[in-house]
Motif scaffolding. Structure first.
Motif, PDB file in Angstrom:
ATOM      1  N   LYS A 259       0.847  -1.195   0.000  1.00  0.00           N
ATOM      2  CA  LYS A 259       0.000   0.000   0.000  1.00  0.00           C
ATOM      3  C   LYS A 259       0.882   1.244   0.000  1.00  0.00           C
ATOM      4  CE  LYS A 259      -3.997  -2.009   2.360  1.00  0.00           C
ATOM      5  NZ  LYS A 259      -4.899  -1.908   3.544  1.00  0.00           N
ATOM      6  N   ASN A 261       0.689   4.138   1.398  1.00  0.00           N
ATOM      7  CA  ASN A 261       0.976   4.786   2.682  1.00  0.00           C
ATOM      8  C   ASN A 261       1.845   3.928   3.597  1.00  0.00           C
ATOM      9  OD1 ASN A 261      -1.235   3.015   2.839  1.00  0.00           O
ATOM     10  ND2 ASN A 261      -1.942   3.947   4.743  1.00  0.00           N
ATOM     11  N   HIS A 262       2.208   2.722   3.151  1.00  0.00           N
ATOM     12  CA  HIS A 262       3.094   1.844   3.923  1.00  0.00           C
ATOM     13  C   HIS A 262       4.530   1.864   3.391  1.00  0.00           C
ATOM     14  CE1 HIS A 262      -0.556  -0.887   5.168  1.00  0.00           C
ATOM     15  NE2 HIS A 262      -0.590   0.312   5.725  1.00  0.00           N
ATOM     16  N   ARG A 263       4.713   2.357   2.176  1.00  0.00           N
ATOM     17  CA  ARG A 263       5.993   2.181   1.480  1.00  0.00           C
ATOM     18  C   ARG A 263       7.172   2.879   2.152  1.00  0.00           C
ATOM     19  NH1 ARG A 263       3.835   2.728  -4.834  1.00  0.00           N
ATOM     20  NH2 ARG A 263       2.421   0.907  -4.719  1.00  0.00           N
ATOM     21  N   GLN A 291       1.831  -0.204  12.489  1.00  0.00           N
ATOM     22  CA  GLN A 291       0.646  -0.511  11.685  1.00  0.00           C
ATOM     23  C   GLN A 291       0.987  -0.707  10.212  1.00  0.00           C
ATOM     24  OE1 GLN A 291      -1.449  -1.587  13.905  1.00  0.00           O
ATOM     25  NE2 GLN A 291      -3.202  -0.490  13.114  1.00  0.00           N
ATOM     26  N   CYS A 292       2.063  -0.067   9.752  1.00  0.00           N
ATOM     27  CA  CYS A 292       2.495  -0.227   8.354  1.00  0.00           C
ATOM     28  C   CYS A 292       3.212  -1.560   8.134  1.00  0.00           C
ATOM     29  CB  CYS A 292       3.432   0.916   7.948  1.00  0.00           C
ATOM     30  SG  CYS A 292       2.651   2.545   7.911  1.00  0.00           S
TER      31      CYS A 292
END
Length: 309
Positions: A259, A261-263, A291-292
């Motif tokens: 995702k 927003n996780h990168r 959370q990532c």
């Protein structure tokens, strides 16, 4: 099967937003990302259906929560993504609840027992409240005993086995003076740590099972040591060592499939930084960094343990 392995089925399921083991009176423990806004409807449901509850779904402000009875003392609550079908969610929780039936769960914190006054007639037409004769151990006596047992220089280490101390039960007794002080200091995180104390787990093992930083668990354990809540059994070789075991996330998947927003977090998961260090480097909260990472753990991301000076 171990508790952490069973709960891992939920922790690494991308359709699960949070979960907790919940007591009959609606208190969540060993919680993972279950938001506060989900608790009032859960507690309201338990007040009505606690004795008959087996498997049911309820709507909360945070989304759909599935509740499943695990044993007479614990209920499993799982919050799912809005896109997850109800049938699939019910089946997943049912399977995990079935596995939990074969796990020896820790007892929930005990409620405070308030003695009920006994009314006795004295003379004619008069009455007085007489408390039953119960021999109680004052908190000051418990603390004094703890201080006798624990040297002032006792210090917990990552490899120490955590044992239950003389004040362990009192710390888990809801609304006792020690429990109030303990929760004020550490909230439910501290209680979760105590619930994992089985006199076999080390600090590192408890941190791993709860997905908490080792430093965070050490802080709880050290406080509990000074209060007589726990004791420790540490390897002698460890006492003279200045080394520390740390966990470092290593992402081995394709960053483009993660995702967006996780990168930023995953790009720093190269096996050289802790989650705490990654959060500091990006200027974000530790919990947000975690959370990532969680959705990929056990799949394309693994945790490596290394020793640092």
């Amino acid at each position: 099967m171990e508790l952490e392995r069973v709960l891992g089925k939920l922790r690494y399921d991308e359709s699960v937003n949070g979960y907790a083991l919940i007591t009959n009176d609606g208190q969540p423990f060993l919680s993972f990302s279950l938001p506060d806004e989900a608790l009032p409807p859960i507690q309201g449901t338990l007040r009505i259906h606690e004795s008959s509850l087996r498997l049911m779904n309820i709507m909360t402000d945070a989304g759909t929560v599935i509740l499943a009875r695990v044993d007479p003392q614990w209920i499993l609550g799982v919050l799912f993504e809005p896109t997850e079908s109800l049938g699939s969610a019910l089946q997943k929780v049912k399977e995990v609840a079935r596995l939990l039936e074969d796990v020896t769960l820790p007892p929930p914190p005990a409620p405070v027992e308030h003695p009920i006054p006994v009314t006795s007639e004295i003379g004619s037409g008069t009455s007085a409240a007489i408390s039953p004769a119960v021999e109680e151990t004052p908190q000051s006596v418990v603390m004094a005993k703890a201080e006798e047992l624990i040297p002032s220089d006792t210090k917990a280490r990552h490899g120490c086995v955590i044992l239950r101390g003389v004040a362990y039960a009192d710390a888990l007794k809801i609304d006792s003076a020690l429990n109030i002080e303990f929760k004020k200091q550490f909230a439910n995180v501290g209680v979760d740590v105590l619930l994992m104390v089985d006199e076999k787990r080390t600090v590192v093992k408890i941190a791993d099972d709860l997905s908490k930083r080792i430093e965070q668990v050490l802080e709880v354990v050290q406080w509990c040591l000074q209060k007589g809540v726990v004791d420790v059994e540490c390897p002698e070789a460890q006492e003279t060592s200045a080394k520390e075991i740390v966990e470092l996330p290593l992402f081995e998947g394709k960053i483009k499939k993660a995702k967006k927003n996780h990168r930023d977090v995953l790009e720093l998961c190269d096996g050289t930084l802790t989650v705490h260090e990654i959060a500091e480097k990006l200027g974000i909260l530790y919990f947000n960094a975690l959370q990532c990472i969680v959705p990929y753990r056990g799949k394309s991301l693994k945790m490596i343990r290394k020793t640092r000076e």
